[in-house]
Scaffold this motif. Structure first.
Motif, short mmCIF file in Angstrom:
data_model
loop_
_atom_site.label_atom_id
_atom_site.label_comp_id
_atom_site.label_asym_id
_atom_site.label_seq_id
_atom_site.Cartn_x
_atom_site.Cartn_y
_atom_site.Cartn_z
N THR A 121 0.16 3.99 -2.48
CA THR A 121 -1.62 4.53 -2.56
C THR A 121 -1.23 5.20 -1.34
OG1 THR A 121 -2.07 2.41 -3.17
CG2 THR A 121 -3.81 4.02 -2.13
N ALA A 163 0.16 -1.09 -0.63
CA ALA A 163 0.20 0.03 0.14
C ALA A 163 0.56 1.20 -0.02
CB ALA A 163 -0.60 0.02 0.96
N LEU A 195 -7.37 -3.93 -0.77
CA LEU A 195 -7.28 -2.52 -1.24
C LEU A 195 -8.21 -2.77 -2.25
CD1 LEU A 195 -3.01 -2.48 -1.01
CD2 LEU A 195 -5.09 -0.65 0.16
N SER A 212 -9.75 1.35 1.61
CA SER A 212 -9.09 1.73 1.48
C SER A 212 -7.85 0.92 2.20
CB SER A 212 -9.33 3.09 1.87
OG SER A 212 -9.89 3.12 2.88
N TRP A 213 -7.43 2.23 1.94
CA TRP A 213 -5.08 1.55 2.68
C TRP A 213 -5.55 1.69 4.36
CZ3 TRP A 213 -3.59 4.84 6.34
CH2 TRP A 213 -3.63 5.99 6.07
N LEU A 262 -6.28 -1.49 6.24
CA LEU A 262 -5.09 -2.66 6.61
C LEU A 262 -4.92 -2.47 8.08
CD1 LEU A 262 -2.90 -1.84 3.50
CD2 LEU A 262 -4.29 -3.72 4.00
N ALA A 295 -2.92 -8.28 1.17
CA ALA A 295 -2.94 -6.81 1.29
C ALA A 295 -4.64 -6.26 -0.09
CB ALA A 295 -2.43 -6.49 1.14
N SER A 296 -3.52 -6.81 -1.23
CA SER A 296 -4.05 -6.83 -2.25
C SER A 296 -5.50 -6.79 -2.39
CB SER A 296 -3.55 -7.53 -3.25
OG SER A 296 -1.96 -7.82 -3.51
#
Length: 460
Positions: free
Chosen positions: A44, A41, A167, A171-172, A175, A163-164
């Protein structure tokens, strides 16, 4: 089930044992994931916060530095106030910092929050080995350690994919927010099930904690700067500060009964041999981990997705082999297992160069699975002998030094890979993999000649 102050001398009874182990596993999973999950991320975050990529990288660096400098002090504190308190406090700190990360309005606040989160992660990682030793009976200790290795391997492998996936749908910020319910669940279970340990009553050594932070912090920073910075004066200055603080730290610890830097444990040949073997093994691992993605992406021309897929067989093989290694570690002595594991590991590393390329990616997958399986066969019995060669009341120091050895090995391997890549006229996979195999063989030789390591289950 209610918590009990009873100290169990040989592991917890069921079902408390299973729930306590699950608590430790969840904590380790979050700490490992958050060490790498944020990497995906970073672009981003940099765009969202309107900062450069170099500025955004501090979000990762702050976490790593906090973990490094806090491992040994928190392990020592665990022997003074209790491992369960350190773990539970780490969960609370990690949860609160995750919320702060998610709602940070600026990159500076986010970096600070990651620093705090790293301290929480260090609290959970520093004493996980000590907790496992108190949770599992001696006859099942190898299995417990292997399960931890499996959790680490699966978390490391799943990090980019998780994570992918997050996302892709949000949004990040999520995470970090995903840590909140997991932390709460782990805290509740841990409060009622984590074991108590005998306290040493020693006064916490703040001076040594500062020297430890300076020594390890500047050492890791200097290693990370090699190959990425052209400012040699800065690199040399960092090494000098690390060396000076390290010497002062060792001198301060020499005559202490319960030293923060476990010099008393390092007087044991088997413990010292296990530490050095671990550093060399993780150095070899990270030379490969850093080099192979560049080979796949820059030399062969694969995209990031395919590169990630090709790197996955390694941790998958580690996760599959770890339970087998755990059962073997509970039955057989560490020296032959760790030596064979490192020979297999070195063979897998060298096989990335030896195997014919005509078969396509199947050869590299086979080689990396061999490397992952060999490393698992080494890591579990090596960690077991490292923990059990220390007195039970010093399991905190052993656990902290075990985690520190891993980070030192990883940082050294990454630095060496950076040097070899930066100072070669062209990318040489053979040079990198043979260097990694060399460190693996050194680790195997140390494993083979450790005094007393041929005995099974040494308990002081």
């Amino acid at each position: 089930m209610s918590k009990s102050p009873v100290i169990h001398e040989d592991g917890l009874p069921q079902p408390q044992r299973g729930l306590a182990f699950l608590t430790v596993s969840l904590a380790i999973m979050m700490a490992v994931l958050d060490g790498s999950i944020i990497n995906v991320a970073l672009p981003t975050i940099a765009h969202d916060q309107h900062v450069s990529a170099a500025h955004a990288i501090w979000v990762v660096t702050a976490y790593q530095l906090a973990v490094v400098i806090a491992l040994l002090p928190l392990a020592a504190l665990g022997e003074k106030i209790g491992f369960r308190k350190i773990n539970l406090a780490g969960l609370v700190l990690f949860c609160g910092a995750s919320i702060l990360c998610a709602y940070s309005p600026t990159i500076e606040i986010l970096t600070f929050a990651r620093l705090v989160q790293g301290l929480g992660g260090a609290a959970m990682m520093s004493i996980n080995g000590a907790l496992v030793r108190h949770i599992m009976p001696v006859r099942l200790l190898g299995r417990g350690i292997s399960m931890v290795a499996m959790v680490v391997a699966i978390s490391a492998a799943a990090g980019p994919s998780i994570a992918s996936a997050i996302l892709a749908v949000s949004s990040w910020h999520w995470l970090f927010l995903i840590n909140v319910p997991i932390s709460i669940l782990a805290f509740v279970m841990g409060y009622f099930t984590l074991p108590y340990n005998k306290l040493n009553g020693a006064k916490f050594d703040f001076g040594s904690a500062v020297l430890n932070a300076l020594a390890l912090g500047f050492l890791i920073s200097a290693l990370g700067s090699i190959g990425t910075s052209h400012n040699m004066a800065l690199i040399i200055g960092q090494f000098i500060i690390a060396l000076t603080a390290g010497i002062a730290l060792v001198r301060r610890q020499l005559y202490r009964d319960m030293p923060l830097l476990p010099i008393d444990l390092l007087r044991s040949p088997v413990f010292t041999g296990s530490i050095i073997a671990s550093i060399c093994g993780f150095c070899a691992q990270f030379i490969a981990f850093v080099s192979l993605p560049f080979f796949f992406h820059d030399v062969i021309g694969y995209d990031a997705v395919k590169t990630g897929i090709l790197m996955t067989p390694w941790p998958v093989a580690t996760a599959l082999t770890a339970p087998i290694a755990g059962r073997l570690a509970d039955k057989y002595s560490a020296a032959p297992l760790t030596t064979i594991g490192m020979v297999i590991f070195a063979t897998g590393l060298a096989a990335t160069v030896w195997l014919p390329s005509e078969a396509g990616n199947y050869t590299i997958i086979l080689a990396l699975m061999l490397a992952g399986a060999g490393f698992a066969l080494f890591q579990t019995p090596n960690n077991r002998i490292m923990l059990t060669s220390a007195p039970r009341e010093r399991s905190g120091g052993a656990s902290g030094l075990q985690s520190t050895a891993r980070l030192l090995g990883q940082s050294s391997g990454a630095a060496l890979a950076a040097i070899l890549i930066a100072h070669s006229t062209e990318f040489s996979l053979a040079l990198l993999m043979y260097s990694a195999a060399g460190f693996a063989l050194i680790s195997g030789c140390i494993s083979a000649i450790r005094n007393r390591a041929w005995q099974v289950g040494i308990i002081s």
